[in-house]
Design a protein around this motif. Structure first.
Motif, PDB file in Angstrom:
ATOM      1  N   GLY A  59      25.841  20.024   6.922  1.00 56.54           N
ATOM      2  CA  GLY A  59      25.949  21.426   7.301  1.00 56.54           C
ATOM      3  C   GLY A  59      24.735  22.255   6.932  1.00 56.54           C
ATOM      4  O   GLY A  59      24.202  23.012   7.758  1.00 56.54           O
ATOM      5  N   THR A  60      24.270  22.131   5.690  1.00 55.39           N
ATOM      6  CA  THR A  60      23.118  22.923   5.251  1.00 55.39           C
ATOM      7  C   THR A  60      21.863  22.543   6.024  1.00 55.39           C
ATOM      8  O   THR A  60      21.079  23.409   6.431  1.00 55.39           O
ATOM      9  CB  THR A  60      22.881  22.737   3.743  1.00 55.39           C
TER      10      THR A  60
ATOM     11  N   VAL B  44      16.330  21.516  -4.160  1.00 52.87           N
ATOM     12  CA  VAL B  44      17.733  21.390  -3.751  1.00 52.87           C
ATOM     13  C   VAL B  44      17.814  20.301  -2.697  1.00 52.87           C
ATOM     14  O   VAL B  44      16.799  19.759  -2.250  1.00 52.87           O
ATOM     15  CB  VAL B  44      18.292  22.721  -3.194  1.00 52.87           C
ATOM     16  N   ALA B  45      19.059  19.987  -2.263  1.00 49.99           N
ATOM     17  CA  ALA B  45      19.271  18.866  -1.345  1.00 49.99           C
ATOM     18  C   ALA B  45      18.534  19.035  -0.022  1.00 49.99           C
ATOM     19  O   ALA B  45      18.062  18.051   0.566  1.00 49.99           O
ATOM     20  CB  ALA B  45      20.764  18.696  -1.089  1.00 49.99           C
ATOM     21  N   SER B  46      18.409  20.270   0.467  1.00 50.74           N
ATOM     22  CA  SER B  46      17.740  20.495   1.750  1.00 50.74           C
ATOM     23  C   SER B  46      16.223  20.514   1.622  1.00 50.74           C
ATOM     24  O   SER B  46      15.527  20.747   2.613  1.00 50.74           O
ATOM     25  CB  SER B  46      18.221  21.817   2.359  1.00 50.74           C
ATOM     26  N   GLN B  47      15.707  20.248   0.413  1.00 56.03           N
ATOM     27  CA  GLN B  47      14.264  20.278   0.204  1.00 56.03           C
ATOM     28  C   GLN B  47      13.708  18.933  -0.263  1.00 56.03           C
ATOM     29  O   GLN B  47      12.643  18.877  -0.868  1.00 56.03           O
ATOM     30  CB  GLN B  47      13.914  21.398  -0.794  1.00 56.03           C
ATOM     31  N   THR B  48      14.442  17.874   0.015  1.00 62.32           N
ATOM     32  CA  THR B  48      13.873  16.549  -0.195  1.00 62.32           C
ATOM     33  C   THR B  48      12.865  16.273   0.913  1.00 62.32           C
ATOM     34  O   THR B  48      12.851  16.953   1.943  1.00 62.32           O
ATOM     35  CB  THR B  48      14.962  15.469  -0.179  1.00 62.32           C
ATOM     36  N   MET B  49      12.030  15.268   0.739  1.00 67.14           N
ATOM     37  CA  MET B  49      11.041  14.957   1.765  1.00 67.14           C
ATOM     38  C   MET B  49      11.708  14.605   3.089  1.00 67.14           C
ATOM     39  O   MET B  49      11.271  15.035   4.162  1.00 67.14           O
ATOM     40  CB  MET B  49      10.143  13.806   1.296  1.00 67.14           C
TER      41      MET B  49
ATOM     42  N   CYS C 221      11.440  16.772   6.701  1.00 64.88           N
ATOM     43  CA  CYS C 221      11.033  16.147   7.965  1.00 64.88           C
ATOM     44  C   CYS C 221      12.033  16.479   9.071  1.00 64.88           C
ATOM     45  O   CYS C 221      11.650  16.711  10.223  1.00 64.88           O
ATOM     46  CB  CYS C 221      10.919  14.635   7.790  1.00 64.88           C
ATOM     47  N   CYS C 222      13.312  16.528   8.712  1.00 64.27           N
ATOM     48  CA  CYS C 222      14.349  16.833   9.708  1.00 64.27           C
ATOM     49  C   CYS C 222      14.269  18.280  10.182  1.00 64.27           C
ATOM     50  O   CYS C 222      14.497  18.568  11.354  1.00 64.27           O
ATOM     51  CB  CYS C 222      15.738  16.555   9.122  1.00 64.27           C
TER      52      CYS C 222
ATOM     53  N   PRO D  13      26.166  17.488  -0.187  1.00 66.08           N
ATOM     54  CA  PRO D  13      25.158  17.475   0.882  1.00 66.08           C
ATOM     55  C   PRO D  13      24.370  16.170   0.910  1.00 66.08           C
ATOM     56  O   PRO D  13      24.091  15.565  -0.132  1.00 66.08           O
ATOM     57  CB  PRO D  13      24.256  18.659   0.518  1.00 66.08           C
ATOM     58  N   VAL D  14      24.014  15.750   2.107  1.00 63.03           N
ATOM     59  CA  VAL D  14      23.182  14.558   2.282  1.00 63.03           C
ATOM     60  C   VAL D  14      21.766  14.883   1.813  1.00 63.03           C
ATOM     61  O   VAL D  14      21.190  15.907   2.184  1.00 63.03           O
ATOM     62  CB  VAL D  14      23.165  14.127   3.765  1.00 63.03           C
ATOM     63  N   THR D  15      21.197  14.018   0.986  1.00 62.72           N
ATOM     64  CA  THR D  15      19.854  14.270   0.437  1.00 62.72           C
ATOM     65  C   THR D  15      18.767  13.449   1.127  1.00 62.72           C
ATOM     66  O   THR D  15      17.591  13.790   1.014  1.00 62.72           O
ATOM     67  CB  THR D  15      19.821  13.953  -1.067  1.00 62.72           C
ATOM     68  N   LYS D  16      19.161  12.363   1.806  1.00 64.79           N
ATOM     69  CA  LYS D  16      18.169  11.529   2.489  1.00 64.79           C
ATOM     70  C   LYS D  16      18.574  11.301   3.944  1.00 64.79           C
ATOM     71  O   LYS D  16      18.877  10.186   4.360  1.00 64.79           O
ATOM     72  CB  LYS D  16      17.988  10.196   1.754  1.00 64.79           C
ATOM     73  N   PRO D  17      18.597  12.376   4.726  1.00 63.48           N
ATOM     74  CA  PRO D  17      18.976  12.241   6.133  1.00 63.48           C
ATOM     75  C   PRO D  17      17.889  11.509   6.918  1.00 63.48           C
ATOM     76  O   PRO D  17      16.726  11.476   6.518  1.00 63.48           O
ATOM     77  CB  PRO D  17      19.109  13.688   6.592  1.00 63.48           C
ATOM     78  N   ARG D  18      18.292  10.960   8.048  1.00 59.35           N
ATOM     79  CA  ARG D  18      17.336  10.258   8.915  1.00 59.35           C
ATOM     80  C   ARG D  18      17.053  11.125  10.132  1.00 59.35           C
ATOM     81  O   ARG D  18      17.974  11.614  10.800  1.00 59.35           O
ATOM     82  CB  ARG D  18      17.905   8.911   9.325  1.00 59.35           C
ATOM     83  N   VAL D  19      15.794  11.302  10.423  1.00 54.17           N
ATOM     84  CA  VAL D  19      15.376  12.173  11.519  1.00 54.17           C
ATOM     85  C   VAL D  19      16.014  11.750  12.833  1.00 54.17           C
ATOM     86  O   VAL D  19      16.496  12.583  13.619  1.00 54.17           O
ATOM     87  CB  VAL D  19      13.839  12.186  11.643  1.00 54.17           C
TER      88      VAL D  19
END
Length: 380
Positions: free
Chosen positions: A253-254, A286-291, A295-296, A346-352
């Motif tokens: 969501g975030t 935060v979770a939305s600020q991982t590498m 990228c996403c 929240p997902v921390t390592k999403p895939r583009v």
């Protein structure tokens, strides 16, 4: 004899053939900053001068916040007469004690005494008149500056200014301005490099209220003091967040919210004539600020995204916020839209490559278009 401000600039000196453009822009920015005070501003011989302002103390505060200005000194402008200059130096040093040094500069070579002899002569008279002072040429507590240019200028106080590059010389960018500590600092850092900046703020009524909006407008006003005002785009974001909450996986969501913010911000930025976006993200904060998350979010925009805080920790960011005057406002307890519908995990390592599928139940273009069309603009 009259009171003037000597305005010094730093990095602009490094410019080559483009220096006249930077100096003209800086002089105009100083002129705009003091216009309400009635100050006269002119450029002469590697100095900007301000005279005739109704309130010189307020004038100093405004000029020291102009990007490109290195320092400001209240000074006395007078005729180039050694006796008169010496008397003025004695007067300005009369209330001081400790160590001092005379810095004399003779740009006008027709003046009959050279810089070294002038410094020695004036220093001797100051010592003779004030027994509380002594000379220290290496680490003085006070620096008495005497400059011989079109007139003579005498000053003791040198007030540090913000430095950087003149606003308007670095292009335009749009700042995603929340009510937190980070984004105002990010905007300041790019403004310091000469970037003309507008602000884009996302509202989610009734989940965010008028106090939250007032907080953001106060932050924009503080930043605007460094840039002669600021344009603020206020985006209605409740519908977008509700759609994401109802139709997308909770853990994403975030991140999907951030992707919508970037899409909307890019369209508004182009209306402003901006060539880039600015965010206050710091890697891993935060979770939305991982590498992977960054990228996403970058995937959905075609313009550069500047993140001047990317390698800073929270303490470093907070220190800058305190220095520029945004911290006390940023910590006021009024939530912004980023805290609405926050996922528990929240997902921390999403895939583009999976993100388009995660948004498949949303009418992305329609939601973005509606938000942009209903955005209102405020000038601070």
């Amino acid at each position: 004899m009259r009171e003037v401000l000597l305005v010094r600039f730093g990095e602009v000196h490094l410019k080559g053939l483009n220096r006249p453009y930077f100096l003209k822009t800086l002089t105009n920015n100083v002129r705009r900053a003091v216009r309400e005070l009635g100050g006269e501003v002119w450029l002469s011989d590697s100095r900007i001068y301000v005279a005739g302002a109704a309130d010189m103390a307020q004038c100093v505060e405004r000029v020291r916040k102009v990007f490109g200005v290195h320092s400001v000194s209240p000074a006395t402008e007078m005729e180039k007469d050694l006796e008169a200059i010496s008397r003025e130096c004695v007067r300005q040093m009369a209330a001081l004690s400790g160590t001092f040094k005379v810095l004399a500069r003779r740009s006008d070579k027709s003046f009959p005494i050279n810089s070294m002899d002038m410094a020695a002569e004036i220093g001797g008279r100051v010592l003779q008149s004030n027994p509380r002072l002594s000379v220290d040429v290496h680490h003085p507590e006070h620096r008495l500056n005497v400059e011989i240019r079109d007139h003579a200028y005498v000053c003791v106080e040198e007030i540090k200014a913000v430095g950087g590059m003149p606003m308007g010389t670095g292009g335009k960018a749009a700042l995603l301005l929340s009510g937190g500590i980070d984004s105002p600092v990010a905007g300041y850092q790019l403004m310091k490099r000469g970037v003309t900046t507008c602000a884009i703020h996302f509202q989610s009524p009734p989940y965010t209220g008028e106090l939250a909006l007032e907080k953001v407008m106060r932050l924009a006003k503080i930043l605007g003091e460094y840039g002669n005002g600021m344009r603020v785009y206020l985006v209605p974001f409740t519908k977008v967040q509700m759609e994401i909450h109802e139709k997308c996986a909770d853990g994403l969501g975030t991140l999907i919210t951030r992707r919508f913010m970037m899409r909307i911000a890019e369209k508004l930025a182009r209306q402003f004539g901006a060539r880039a976006l600015i965010t206050g993200e710091s890697l891993g904060q935060v979770a939305s600020q991982t590498m992977e998350a960054l990228c996403c979010t970058d995937q959905v925009v075609d313009m550069p995204v500047f993140r001047p805080l990317i390698g800073m920790d929270k303490l470093e960011i907070t220190e800058i916020a305190e220095a520029i005057g945004t911290y006390e406002t940023s910590i006021l307890p009024y939530e912004d839209c980023c805290t609405v519908f926050t996922p528990r995990h929240p997902v921390t390592k999403p895939r583009v490559e999976t993100m388009p599928d995660a948004e498949r139940n949303l009418d992305v273009e329609a939601l973005v278009r509606e938000a942009v069309e209903n955005t209102r603009v405020e000038i601070v």
